[in-house]
Design a protein around this motif. Structure first.
Motif, PDB file in Angstrom:
ATOM      1  N   LYS A  92       0.809  -1.076   0.031  1.00  0.00           N
ATOM      2  CA  LYS A  92      -0.033   0.109   0.052  1.00  0.00           C
ATOM      3  C   LYS A  92       0.751   1.257  -0.104  1.00  0.00           C
ATOM      4  O   LYS A  92       0.764   2.167   0.972  1.00  0.00           O
ATOM      5  CB  LYS A  92      -1.021  -0.018   1.158  1.00  0.00           C
ATOM      6  CG  LYS A  92      -1.836  -1.328   1.170  1.00  0.00           C
ATOM      7  CD  LYS A  92      -2.841  -1.120   2.288  1.00  0.00           C
ATOM      8  CE  LYS A  92      -3.693  -2.219   2.423  1.00  0.00           C
ATOM      9  NZ  LYS A  92      -4.299  -2.549   1.345  1.00  0.00           N
ATOM     10  N   PRO A  93       1.763   1.515  -1.111  1.00  0.00           N
ATOM     11  CA  PRO A  93       2.497   2.734  -1.075  1.00  0.00           C
ATOM     12  C   PRO A  93       1.711   3.962  -1.162  1.00  0.00           C
ATOM     13  O   PRO A  93       0.721   3.783  -1.608  1.00  0.00           O
ATOM     14  CB  PRO A  93       3.448   2.543  -2.192  1.00  0.00           C
ATOM     15  CG  PRO A  93       2.748   1.558  -3.341  1.00  0.00           C
ATOM     16  CD  PRO A  93       1.820   0.760  -2.437  1.00  0.00           C
ATOM     17  N   ALA A  94       2.453   5.085  -0.894  1.00  0.00           N
ATOM     18  CA  ALA A  94       1.780   6.382  -0.516  1.00  0.00           C
ATOM     19  C   ALA A  94       2.047   6.935  -1.963  1.00  0.00           C
ATOM     20  O   ALA A  94       1.433   8.014  -2.622  1.00  0.00           O
ATOM     21  CB  ALA A  94       2.110   7.185   0.376  1.00  0.00           C
ATOM     22  N   PHE A  95       3.426   6.419  -2.582  1.00  0.00           N
ATOM     23  CA  PHE A  95       3.932   7.169  -3.624  1.00  0.00           C
ATOM     24  C   PHE A  95       4.811   6.160  -4.406  1.00  0.00           C
ATOM     25  O   PHE A  95       5.394   5.030  -3.826  1.00  0.00           O
ATOM     26  CB  PHE A  95       5.004   8.470  -3.614  1.00  0.00           C
ATOM     27  CG  PHE A  95       4.167   9.317  -2.668  1.00  0.00           C
ATOM     28  CD1 PHE A  95       3.269  10.474  -3.344  1.00  0.00           C
ATOM     29  CD2 PHE A  95       4.538   9.600  -1.362  1.00  0.00           C
ATOM     30  CE1 PHE A  95       2.979  11.584  -2.930  1.00  0.00           C
ATOM     31  CE2 PHE A  95       4.049  10.780  -0.712  1.00  0.00           C
ATOM     32  CZ  PHE A  95       3.144  11.529  -1.346  1.00  0.00           C
ATOM     33  N   LEU A 139      -2.908   0.695  -9.834  1.00  0.00           N
ATOM     34  CA  LEU A 139      -3.088   0.824  -8.300  1.00  0.00           C
ATOM     35  C   LEU A 139      -3.794   2.281  -7.928  1.00  0.00           C
ATOM     36  O   LEU A 139      -4.457   2.419  -7.057  1.00  0.00           O
ATOM     37  CB  LEU A 139      -1.913   0.712  -7.314  1.00  0.00           C
ATOM     38  CG  LEU A 139      -1.234  -0.652  -7.533  1.00  0.00           C
ATOM     39  CD1 LEU A 139      -0.030  -0.501  -6.532  1.00  0.00           C
ATOM     40  CD2 LEU A 139      -2.276  -1.471  -6.911  1.00  0.00           C
ATOM     41  N   GLY A 140      -3.681   3.344  -8.761  1.00  0.00           N
ATOM     42  CA  GLY A 140      -4.263   4.597  -8.403  1.00  0.00           C
ATOM     43  C   GLY A 140      -3.371   5.161  -7.202  1.00  0.00           C
ATOM     44  O   GLY A 140      -3.925   5.960  -6.346  1.00  0.00           O
ATOM     45  N   VAL A 141      -1.950   5.084  -7.447  1.00  0.00           N
ATOM     46  CA  VAL A 141      -0.963   5.601  -6.499  1.00  0.00           C
ATOM     47  C   VAL A 141      -0.430   6.799  -7.164  1.00  0.00           C
ATOM     48  O   VAL A 141       0.210   6.655  -8.314  1.00  0.00           O
ATOM     49  CB  VAL A 141      -0.100   4.635  -6.011  1.00  0.00           C
ATOM     50  CG1 VAL A 141       0.872   5.292  -5.238  1.00  0.00           C
ATOM     51  CG2 VAL A 141      -0.938   3.497  -5.232  1.00  0.00           C
ATOM     52  N   PRO A 142      -0.219   7.926  -6.510  1.00  0.00           N
ATOM     53  CA  PRO A 142       0.676   9.046  -7.227  1.00  0.00           C
ATOM     54  C   PRO A 142       1.899   8.531  -7.718  1.00  0.00           C
ATOM     55  O   PRO A 142       2.854   8.062  -6.782  1.00  0.00           O
ATOM     56  CB  PRO A 142       0.792  10.285  -6.253  1.00  0.00           C
ATOM     57  CG  PRO A 142      -0.603   9.999  -5.371  1.00  0.00           C
ATOM     58  CD  PRO A 142      -0.864   8.518  -5.417  1.00  0.00           C
ATOM     59  N   PHE A 194      -2.962   9.425 -12.273  1.00  0.00           N
ATOM     60  CA  PHE A 194      -2.063   9.660 -10.989  1.00  0.00           C
ATOM     61  C   PHE A 194      -0.588   9.687 -11.502  1.00  0.00           C
ATOM     62  O   PHE A 194       0.179   9.705 -10.647  1.00  0.00           O
ATOM     63  CB  PHE A 194      -2.256   8.207 -10.049  1.00  0.00           C
ATOM     64  CG  PHE A 194      -3.793   8.404  -9.355  1.00  0.00           C
ATOM     65  CD1 PHE A 194      -3.530   8.957  -7.850  1.00  0.00           C
ATOM     66  CD2 PHE A 194      -4.750   8.046  -9.717  1.00  0.00           C
ATOM     67  CE1 PHE A 194      -4.749   8.893  -7.261  1.00  0.00           C
ATOM     68  CE2 PHE A 194      -5.842   7.992  -9.092  1.00  0.00           C
ATOM     69  CZ  PHE A 194      -5.828   8.574  -7.647  1.00  0.00           C
ATOM     70  N   VAL A 195      -0.269   9.407 -12.674  1.00  0.00           N
ATOM     71  CA  VAL A 195       0.980   9.468 -13.090  1.00  0.00           C
ATOM     72  C   VAL A 195       1.724  10.743 -13.880  1.00  0.00           C
ATOM     73  O   VAL A 195       0.907  11.247 -14.589  1.00  0.00           O
ATOM     74  CB  VAL A 195       1.092   8.179 -14.033  1.00  0.00           C
ATOM     75  CG1 VAL A 195       2.557   7.909 -14.534  1.00  0.00           C
ATOM     76  CG2 VAL A 195       0.747   6.744 -13.535  1.00  0.00           C
ATOM     77  N   LEU A 196       2.852  11.197 -13.380  1.00  0.00           N
ATOM     78  CA  LEU A 196       3.762  12.200 -14.090  1.00  0.00           C
ATOM     79  C   LEU A 196       4.813  11.542 -14.572  1.00  0.00           C
ATOM     80  O   LEU A 196       5.736  10.952 -13.774  1.00  0.00           O
ATOM     81  CB  LEU A 196       3.667  13.165 -13.019  1.00  0.00           C
ATOM     82  CG  LEU A 196       4.873  14.223 -13.435  1.00  0.00           C
ATOM     83  CD1 LEU A 196       4.217  15.016 -14.547  1.00  0.00           C
ATOM     84  CD2 LEU A 196       4.999  15.275 -12.254  1.00  0.00           C
ATOM     85  N   ASN A 197       5.105  11.887 -15.738  1.00  0.00           N
ATOM     86  CA  ASN A 197       6.393  11.550 -16.480  1.00  0.00           C
ATOM     87  C   ASN A 197       7.093  12.712 -16.680  1.00  0.00           C
ATOM     88  O   ASN A 197       6.650  13.957 -17.344  1.00  0.00           O
ATOM     89  CB  ASN A 197       6.101  10.738 -17.833  1.00  0.00           C
ATOM     90  CG  ASN A 197       5.486   9.503 -17.823  1.00  0.00           C
ATOM     91  OD1 ASN A 197       6.029   8.530 -17.527  1.00  0.00           O
ATOM     92  ND2 ASN A 197       4.075   9.623 -17.996  1.00  0.00           N
ATOM     93  N   ILE A 198       8.490  12.631 -16.367  1.00  0.00           N
ATOM     94  CA  ILE A 198       9.247  13.904 -16.393  1.00  0.00           C
ATOM     95  C   ILE A 198      10.412  13.404 -17.406  1.00  0.00           C
ATOM     96  O   ILE A 198      11.144  12.453 -17.257  1.00  0.00           O
ATOM     97  CB  ILE A 198       9.915  14.392 -15.224  1.00  0.00           C
ATOM     98  CG1 ILE A 198       9.015  14.885 -14.202  1.00  0.00           C
ATOM     99  CG2 ILE A 198      11.022  15.239 -15.445  1.00  0.00           C
ATOM    100  CD1 ILE A 198       8.489  13.605 -13.335  1.00  0.00           C
ATOM    101  N   CYS A 199      10.410  13.972 -18.723  1.00  0.00           N
ATOM    102  CA  CYS A 199      11.396  13.688 -19.833  1.00  0.00           C
ATOM    103  C   CYS A 199      12.229  15.067 -20.366  1.00  0.00           C
ATOM    104  O   CYS A 199      11.582  15.909 -20.372  1.00  0.00           O
ATOM    105  CB  CYS A 199      10.624  13.121 -20.888  1.00  0.00           C
ATOM    106  SG  CYS A 199       9.699  11.488 -20.744  1.00  0.00           S
TER     107      CYS A 199
END
Length: 215
Positions: A103-106, A124-127, A148-153
Motif C-alpha cells: 500500500k505505497p503512498a507514492f 493501483l491509483g497511486v501518485p 495519478f502518473v507524472l512523467n518527466i522527460c
C-alpha cells in the motif's frame, strides 16, 4: 493531501544508485532481475536498468509479434486487455505483486523503473513519478487511473522517445518535457542529470514542483 517534491524524488533515486540498499529501505524484492524497495514515508522505489542483462530481458524485447501493428516489438495484453510492450509489462507485473500489499503512498522510478512506475501507478491509483522512461503502452484508450502518473522527460533523452510514438506507443499519464540549456545525448538519460536540471532549472512555468499538484 500528501505530496512529494519532484526534485526530491529524483534525488532519492540518485542516492539509491541503481540498487535497493540504504538507510531508508524497509522491505525489498529482487526477483528475476526485477528490483524494488519500500522506503520510509511509504515511497515505493523501482530500480531501473542497473544490470546489463536488463536491457535484453526487458528493454530490448524486439522479438517479432504476430500483431500487424506491433512493428517488431513483442506485445502482450494485460489483465484489462490493454496492449503493452511485453518486456515492460512483465517487469511491472512482478513489481505490482510486491507493491499491492505494501500500500505505497507514492511510486518513483527511472528508466526501466519508470516504465514500471507508470503501469503499477495507474493500476493501483497511486501518485507516481517516472523519470527518463520509455513508452510502455500501445493504443489511445485511457488506461486505469493514469491521472495519478507524472512523467518527466528530457528532450535530449533518447529513451523517452522510444518505442516511437508513430508506431502507436505512448506514456501513461501526463508528460512534462524539460529542455536543458545544453543538450547532452550521452548523459541526458542519467537520473543525476534529471535531478540537477530539476534543482537548477530552467523549468517551464507550468511544471508541477510537487506531485500530485495541490491545486
Amino acid at each position: 493531501m500528501k505530496t512529494l517534491d519532484v526534485a526530491e524524488a529524483a534525488r532519492i533515486i540518485d542516492r539509491m544508485d541503481g540498487g535497493i540498499d540504504g538507510p531508508d529501505v524497509v522491505e525489498t524484492i529482487d526477483l528475476r532481475g526485477v528490483q524494488a524497495a519500500m522506503l520510509k514515508r511509504g515511497i515505493l522505489y523501482i530500480a531501473g536498468t542497473n544490470e546489463f542483462s536488463d536491457w535484453f530481458e526487458f528493454n530490448f524485447d524486439f522479438i517479432h509479434d504476430r500483431a500487424p501493428d506491433a512493428h517488431g516489438f513483442r506485445m502482450a495484453p494485460g489483465d484489462s486487455g490493454a496492449l503493452w510492450h511485453a518486456g515492460f509489462l512483465e517487469h511491472a507485473q512482478i513489481v505490482y505483486a510486491f507493491a499491492k500489499p505494501q500500500k505505497p503512498a507514492f511510486i518513483i522510478g527511472h528508466s526501466l523503473g519508470g516504465a514500471s512506475a507508470q503501469i503499477v501507478g495507474a493500476s493501483l491509483g497511486v501518485p507516481s513519478l517516472s523519470f527518463g522512461s520509455p513508452r510502455p503502452y500501445h493504443g489511445r484508450a485511457h488506461f486505469g487511473r493514469e491521472g495519478f502518473v507524472l512523467n518527466i522527460c528530457r528532450t535530449d533523452d533518447t529513451l523517452c522517445h522510444l518505442p516511437p510514438r508513430f508506431f502507436g506507443f505512448r506514456h501513461i499519464g501526463s508528460v512534462h518535457w524539460l529542455n536543458p540549456p545544453a543538450h547532452d545525448v550521452e548523459e541526458g538519460h542519467s537520473i543525476e542529470s534529471y535531478a540537477k536540471l530539476l534543482e537548477d532549472g530552467p523549468l517551464p512555468a507550468s511544471f508541477p514542483k510537487a506531485w500530485p499538484p495541490t491545486g
